[in-house]
Design a protein around this motif. Structure first.
Motif, short mmCIF file in Angstrom:
data_model
loop_
_atom_site.label_atom_id
_atom_site.label_comp_id
_atom_site.label_asym_id
_atom_site.label_seq_id
_atom_site.Cartn_x
_atom_site.Cartn_y
_atom_site.Cartn_z
N UNK A 235 -15.35 -5.69 1.98
CA UNK A 235 -15.12 -5.34 3.38
C UNK A 235 -13.75 -4.68 3.58
N UNK A 236 -12.73 -5.19 2.89
CA UNK A 236 -11.40 -4.60 3.00
C UNK A 236 -11.41 -3.17 2.47
N UNK A 237 -12.00 -2.98 1.29
CA UNK A 237 -12.07 -1.63 0.70
C UNK A 237 -12.88 -0.68 1.58
N UNK A 238 -13.98 -1.18 2.16
CA UNK A 238 -14.80 -0.33 3.02
C UNK A 238 -14.04 0.11 4.26
N UNK A 239 -13.29 -0.82 4.87
CA UNK A 239 -12.52 -0.45 6.07
C UNK A 239 -11.44 0.55 5.72
N UNK A 240 -10.78 0.36 4.58
CA UNK A 240 -9.77 1.32 4.13
C UNK A 240 -10.41 2.67 3.85
N UNK A 241 -11.57 2.66 3.18
CA UNK A 241 -12.25 3.92 2.87
C UNK A 241 -12.71 4.63 4.13
N UNK B 258 -3.86 -3.44 -1.82
CA UNK B 258 -3.28 -2.93 -0.59
C UNK B 258 -1.96 -3.63 -0.33
N UNK B 259 -0.98 -2.88 0.15
CA UNK B 259 0.33 -3.43 0.51
C UNK B 259 0.74 -2.75 1.81
N UNK B 260 1.16 -3.54 2.79
CA UNK B 260 1.55 -3.04 4.10
C UNK B 260 2.95 -3.56 4.40
N UNK C 197 -11.19 4.71 6.93
CA UNK C 197 -9.99 5.40 7.42
C UNK C 197 -9.67 6.61 6.54
N UNK C 198 -9.68 6.41 5.23
CA UNK C 198 -9.28 7.48 4.31
C UNK C 198 -10.24 8.66 4.31
N UNK C 199 -11.47 8.44 4.74
CA UNK C 199 -12.45 9.52 4.76
C UNK C 199 -12.31 10.41 5.99
N UNK C 200 -11.38 10.09 6.89
CA UNK C 200 -11.17 10.91 8.08
C UNK C 200 -10.01 11.88 7.88
N UNK C 201 -10.02 12.96 8.63
CA UNK C 201 -8.90 13.90 8.60
C UNK C 201 -7.62 13.25 9.12
N UNK C 202 -7.75 12.24 9.96
CA UNK C 202 -6.58 11.58 10.54
C UNK C 202 -5.71 10.92 9.47
N UNK D 52 -6.68 0.73 11.71
CA UNK D 52 -7.09 0.32 10.38
C UNK D 52 -6.36 -0.95 9.96
N UNK D 53 -5.05 -0.98 10.16
CA UNK D 53 -4.27 -2.16 9.79
C UNK D 53 -4.70 -3.38 10.59
N UNK D 54 -4.92 -3.22 11.88
CA UNK D 54 -5.37 -4.35 12.72
C UNK D 54 -6.69 -4.89 12.19
N UNK D 55 -7.62 -3.99 11.87
CA UNK D 55 -8.92 -4.42 11.34
C UNK D 55 -8.77 -5.13 9.99
N UNK D 56 -7.93 -4.58 9.11
CA UNK D 56 -7.74 -5.19 7.80
C UNK D 56 -7.06 -6.55 7.95
#
Length: 168
Positions: free
Chosen positions: A60-66, A4-6, A68-73, A130-134
């Motif tokens: 945990x990082x991958x799960x939080x990203x996933x 991940x890169x932000x 987010x990515x699994x939503x239409x948003x 998502x970014x705040x959580x990550x």
């Protein structure tokens, strides 16, 4: 490998390749974060910021990203909302489990503009959460210094400088 890169851009940044990322997570669990109060994240003629490093639970990082990515948003187009290409962007780059590369771009300068529709505002809110959580899942504490730094001459299209008068 990069997980991940932000990073955030601004009108005075040459392009995505000249930016110092705000957060990097590697596949061995290493986390590198910049301190934007100590330098620049990519503006011309500014010193690079200081860095801190730490370790993260990749699952945990991958799960939080996933999540987010699994939503239409996550699929809402938030880039260049107002047609201004020198406004700032927030960019999330990540690698899928199959090592494929993906990018989510948010035109954060346009957030309050009439051009940003309700769906884009919801998409931005989901990306921000998502970014705040990550960031909370990726603590850093030890100072870190890069062993290699690349200096790139800005592209010719950069409005602030032409390709011939870019600062040394």
């Amino acid at each position: 490998m990069l997980v991940l890169r932000w990073q955030s851009t601004g009108g005075s940044c040459a392009d995505l390749h000249t930016l110092v990322p705000e957060l990097v997570v590697l596949d061995d669990g290493t986390v590198i974060r910049t301190d934007p109060d100590t330098g620049s994240l990519g503006q011309y003629c500014q010193p690079i910021p200081t860095f801190t490093a730490g370790r993260a639970d990749l699952a945990k990082v991958r799960q939080r990203l996933q999540d987010y990515l699994s939503t239409d948003l996550s699929r809402i187009d938030m880039a260049h909302v107002n047609g201004m290409y020198d406004d700032g962007l927030r960019v999330l780059q990540y690698a899928g489990q199959d090592r494929s590369r993906h990018v989510v771009i948010d035109d954060f300068q346009a957030f309050g503009s009439a051009e940003m529709v309700a769906a884009q505002r919801r998409g931005r809110a989901a990306l921000t959460a998502t970014i705040v959580d990550i960031q909370q899942l990726t603590p850093t504490s030890a100072a870190w210094t890069p062993s290699v730094v690349t200096v790139t001459k800005p592209a010719a299209w950069v409005p602030r400088y032409s390709s011939t008068d870019a600062p040394a």
